[in-house]
Design a protein around this motif. Structure first.
Motif, PDB file in Angstrom:
ATOM      1  N   LEU A  14       0.809  -1.214   0.000  1.00  0.00           N
ATOM      2  CA  LEU A  14       0.000   0.000   0.000  1.00  0.00           C
ATOM      3  C   LEU A  14       0.844   1.265   0.000  1.00  0.00           C
ATOM      4  O   LEU A  14       0.327   2.350  -0.303  1.00  0.00           O
ATOM      5  CB  LEU A  14      -0.909   0.020   1.243  1.00  0.00           C
ATOM      6  N   VAL A  15       2.124   1.156   0.365  1.00  0.00           N
ATOM      7  CA  VAL A  15       2.961   2.351   0.505  1.00  0.00           C
ATOM      8  C   VAL A  15       3.007   3.177  -0.782  1.00  0.00           C
ATOM      9  O   VAL A  15       2.793   4.396  -0.744  1.00  0.00           O
ATOM     10  CB  VAL A  15       4.384   1.975   0.977  1.00  0.00           C
ATOM     11  N   PRO A  16       3.284   2.560  -1.960  1.00  0.00           N
ATOM     12  CA  PRO A  16       3.282   3.386  -3.178  1.00  0.00           C
ATOM     13  C   PRO A  16       1.935   4.049  -3.427  1.00  0.00           C
ATOM     14  O   PRO A  16       1.877   5.224  -3.805  1.00  0.00           O
ATOM     15  CB  PRO A  16       3.624   2.380  -4.284  1.00  0.00           C
ATOM     16  N   PHE A  17       0.839   3.308  -3.209  1.00  0.00           N
ATOM     17  CA  PHE A  17      -0.489   3.870  -3.454  1.00  0.00           C
ATOM     18  C   PHE A  17      -0.767   5.042  -2.520  1.00  0.00           C
ATOM     19  O   PHE A  17      -1.254   6.099  -2.961  1.00  0.00           O
ATOM     20  CB  PHE A  17      -1.553   2.786  -3.256  1.00  0.00           C
ATOM     21  N   ILE A  18      -0.440   4.882  -1.227  1.00  0.00           N
ATOM     22  CA  ILE A  18      -0.699   5.944  -0.258  1.00  0.00           C
ATOM     23  C   ILE A  18       0.167   7.164  -0.549  1.00  0.00           C
ATOM     24  O   ILE A  18      -0.288   8.310  -0.459  1.00  0.00           O
ATOM     25  CB  ILE A  18      -0.452   5.442   1.176  1.00  0.00           C
ATOM     26  N   THR A  19       1.427   6.932  -0.922  1.00  0.00           N
ATOM     27  CA  THR A  19       2.311   8.059  -1.228  1.00  0.00           C
ATOM     28  C   THR A  19       1.823   8.824  -2.449  1.00  0.00           C
ATOM     29  O   THR A  19       1.798  10.062  -2.457  1.00  0.00           O
ATOM     30  CB  THR A  19       3.752   7.556  -1.471  1.00  0.00           C
ATOM     31  N   ILE A  20       1.429   8.097  -3.484  1.00  0.00           N
ATOM     32  CA  ILE A  20       0.902   8.752  -4.688  1.00  0.00           C
ATOM     33  C   ILE A  20      -0.394   9.485  -4.361  1.00  0.00           C
ATOM     34  O   ILE A  20      -0.621  10.622  -4.815  1.00  0.00           O
ATOM     35  CB  ILE A  20       0.687   7.721  -5.804  1.00  0.00           C
ATOM     36  N   LEU A  21      -1.248   8.850  -3.551  1.00  0.00           N
ATOM     37  CA  LEU A  21      -2.506   9.498  -3.160  1.00  0.00           C
ATOM     38  C   LEU A  21      -2.238  10.796  -2.410  1.00  0.00           C
ATOM     39  O   LEU A  21      -2.891  11.821  -2.649  1.00  0.00           O
ATOM     40  CB  LEU A  21      -3.334   8.549  -2.293  1.00  0.00           C
ATOM     41  N   SER A  22      -1.253  10.772  -1.508  1.00  0.00           N
ATOM     42  CA  SER A  22      -0.903  11.977  -0.760  1.00  0.00           C
ATOM     43  C   SER A  22      -0.412  13.078  -1.690  1.00  0.00           C
ATOM     44  O   SER A  22      -0.769  14.256  -1.529  1.00  0.00           O
ATOM     45  CB  SER A  22       0.172  11.650   0.287  1.00  0.00           C
ATOM     46  N   ASN A  23       0.400  12.703  -2.679  1.00  0.00           N
ATOM     47  CA  ASN A  23       0.890  13.695  -3.637  1.00  0.00           C
ATOM     48  C   ASN A  23      -0.227  14.223  -4.534  1.00  0.00           C
ATOM     49  O   ASN A  23      -0.270  15.412  -4.870  1.00  0.00           O
ATOM     50  CB  ASN A  23       2.005  13.096  -4.488  1.00  0.00           C
ATOM     51  N   VAL A  24      -1.144  13.327  -4.918  1.00  0.00           N
ATOM     52  CA  VAL A  24      -2.278  13.760  -5.733  1.00  0.00           C
ATOM     53  C   VAL A  24      -3.137  14.746  -4.948  1.00  0.00           C
ATOM     54  O   VAL A  24      -3.608  15.759  -5.485  1.00  0.00           O
ATOM     55  CB  VAL A  24      -3.117  12.548  -6.179  1.00  0.00           C
ATOM     56  N   LEU A  25      -3.321  14.469  -3.658  1.00  0.00           N
ATOM     57  CA  LEU A  25      -4.073  15.395  -2.818  1.00  0.00           C
ATOM     58  C   LEU A  25      -3.406  16.768  -2.796  1.00  0.00           C
ATOM     59  O   LEU A  25      -4.086  17.802  -2.785  1.00  0.00           O
ATOM     60  CB  LEU A  25      -4.180  14.847  -1.395  1.00  0.00           C
ATOM     61  N   SER A  26      -2.065  16.771  -2.799  1.00  0.00           N
ATOM     62  CA  SER A  26      -1.345  18.047  -2.795  1.00  0.00           C
ATOM     63  C   SER A  26      -1.695  18.876  -4.028  1.00  0.00           C
ATOM     64  O   SER A  26      -1.793  20.108  -3.950  1.00  0.00           O
ATOM     65  CB  SER A  26       0.162  17.798  -2.756  1.00  0.00           C
ATOM     66  N   TYR A  27      -1.905  18.210  -5.153  1.00  0.00           N
ATOM     67  CA  TYR A  27      -2.214  18.940  -6.374  1.00  0.00           C
ATOM     68  C   TYR A  27      -3.627  19.500  -6.361  1.00  0.00           C
ATOM     69  O   TYR A  27      -3.930  20.428  -7.106  1.00  0.00           O
ATOM     70  CB  TYR A  27      -1.984  18.040  -7.593  1.00  0.00           C
TER      71      TYR A  27
END
Length: 426
Positions: A14-27
């Protein structure tokens, strides 16, 4: 009927998914700002959000040091207390530098920069929590800390934008959101720290020196990652700087999309026996992600520009691929820097400082800062050259030449053979 608790291996996926999700939220914050603000104010807001990026330097440094120390059994006394001192000290430095930042970025007041300084302590707490989880390979806590950081930063920033419709409002909201997020991760990370193996040979001085080296590495990289936008704010008109800020969203997407690769592989790269395989695997994955990102921007530039800023930035469509090339090349350089830090090597930072100097020369001496198109073209060429050199260094260097960290007498193999874990005095 009982609920099945996910295993640590499942959580690792889940780490890659959560990290990408966090970055997407930043956008989301950038997208909301693009629709609420005019071009000039949007450029100002993006420039101030880059102050928050600079504020993550001590957080990344603490995360790197804590992750390496917990992964190798080299946790020293007063680790948490020393981390807090780092966060407060760096917040004070940013506040003291506010007159210079306000002048350089042509900002209307000091509150935006001061609010950026207030984000440092909670970011350090979140970095500490992520380092503890990463070093112990406790992926559940890592996912929680990463997600909370993303949600707190973005929800607070959007709330500030909606209420104030100004750059200062976005920064104040971001600081408040991060402070709330850190309250949720502090207790479980401290509990995990108490169960970490304590190495009495470690000193507080050694911790500060190692943190300073890590901060230098992350600071130089983040300066490079933010420099082109800051230069654009300084040399271009307000309207042009706003256009460049919109394109910079693509730059950051290409830069941060491969970030989970380094997060997952850092513990393995810290072990000299696994370093070579892990670093080569990481370079291959990051390179593939960069290629896909650039390809999408080439094929769907119009759609990308529409998603970023709606109809306000239609003229960005033909140039988004250059921002993707620049961000992707910097992502490869970043991974190679992480690979070096995992073995306490800092020689690759020479490339980062060379790129910083080259961007200044290109923008101020060679005239490539006259238009936004010339500026991003020059930046893309500079960082692409640095990425090629950094990858070559990472593939050629031998992990057996790594130095023993300051004060560390316990390596990964010895740590696995040591006795029961002890509680660390905070």
């Amino acid at each position: 009927m009982s609920l099945r608790v996910p295993s640590n291996t499942s959580l690792r996926r889940l780490v890659p998914f959560i990290t990408i999700l966090s970055n997407v939220l930043s956008y989301l914050l950038f997208l909301v700002a693009a629709r609420l603000l005019d071009r000039a104010t949007y450029g100002e807001t993006l420039a101030l959000l880059n102050v928050v990026v600079v504020a993550t330097i001590p957080a990344f440094a603490i995360q790197t040091v804590v992750a390496r120390r917990t992964a190798t059994g080299a946790v020293g006394p007063r680790l948490l207390r020393s981390s807090a001192i780092v966060g407060l000290g760096c917040a004070l430095l940013i506040a003291l530098a506010s007159p210079v930042l306000v002048e350089f970025l042509h900002l209307p007041g000091y509150m935006g920069v001061i609010s950026g300084a207030l984000t440092v302590p909670p970011l350090v707490v979140l970095g500490f929590a992520q380092g503890i989880a990463q070093g112990n390979e406790r992926w559940g806590l890592l996912c929680g800390a990463v997600l909370l950081m993303g949600v707190g930063r973005v929800a607070g920033g959007i709330a500030g934008l909606v209420v104030a419709e100004s750059s200062t409002g976005a920064l104040v909201g971001t600081a408040v959101g991060l402070m709330i997020a850190c309250l949720f991760v502090l207790r479980p990370s401290v509990r995990m720290l108490h169960h970490s193996r304590l190495d009495e040979t470690q000193t507080v001085r050694g911790l500060f020196v190692e943190t300073a080296h890590a901060a230098h590495a992350h600071g130089a990289f983040l300066l490079l990652a933010s420099l082109d936008l800051l230069i654009a704010r300084n040399v271009l008109t307000a309207d042009q700087a706003g256009w460049y800020a919109a394109g910079n969203v693509v730059f950051r997407a290409a830069l941060w999309l491969p970030q989970p690769v380094a997060t997952l592989l850092f513990p393995a790269m810290s072990d000299t026996r696994r370093h070579r395989h892990a670093s080569r695997q990481g370079i291959a994955v990051v390179g593939a992600l960069v290629a896909v990102t650039v390809g999408v921007c080439v094929a769907f530039g119009g759609l990308v520009s529409l998603v970023i800023g709606g109809n306000s930035f239609e003229d960005l469509a033909d140039d988004v691929w250059m921002f993707a090339v620049a961000g992707g090349a910097l992502a490869l350089t970043q991974f190679c820097i992480y690979a070096g830090l995992s073995l306490q090597r800092r020689g690759r930072l020479t490339l980062v400082w060379a790129c910083i100097g080259a961007e200044f020369v290109a923008a101020y001496a060679l005239g490539f800062g006259d238009t936004p198109h010339q500026l991003i073209g020059a930046v893309a060429v500079i960082v692409a050259i640095s990425a090629v050199i950094a990858v070559a260094q990472a593939l050629i260097e031998s992990p057996e030449r790594s130095r023993r960290p300051l004060g560390a007498k316990v390596n990964a193999t010895q740590a696995s053979q040591a006795g029961p874990k002890t509680t660390e005095p905070l």
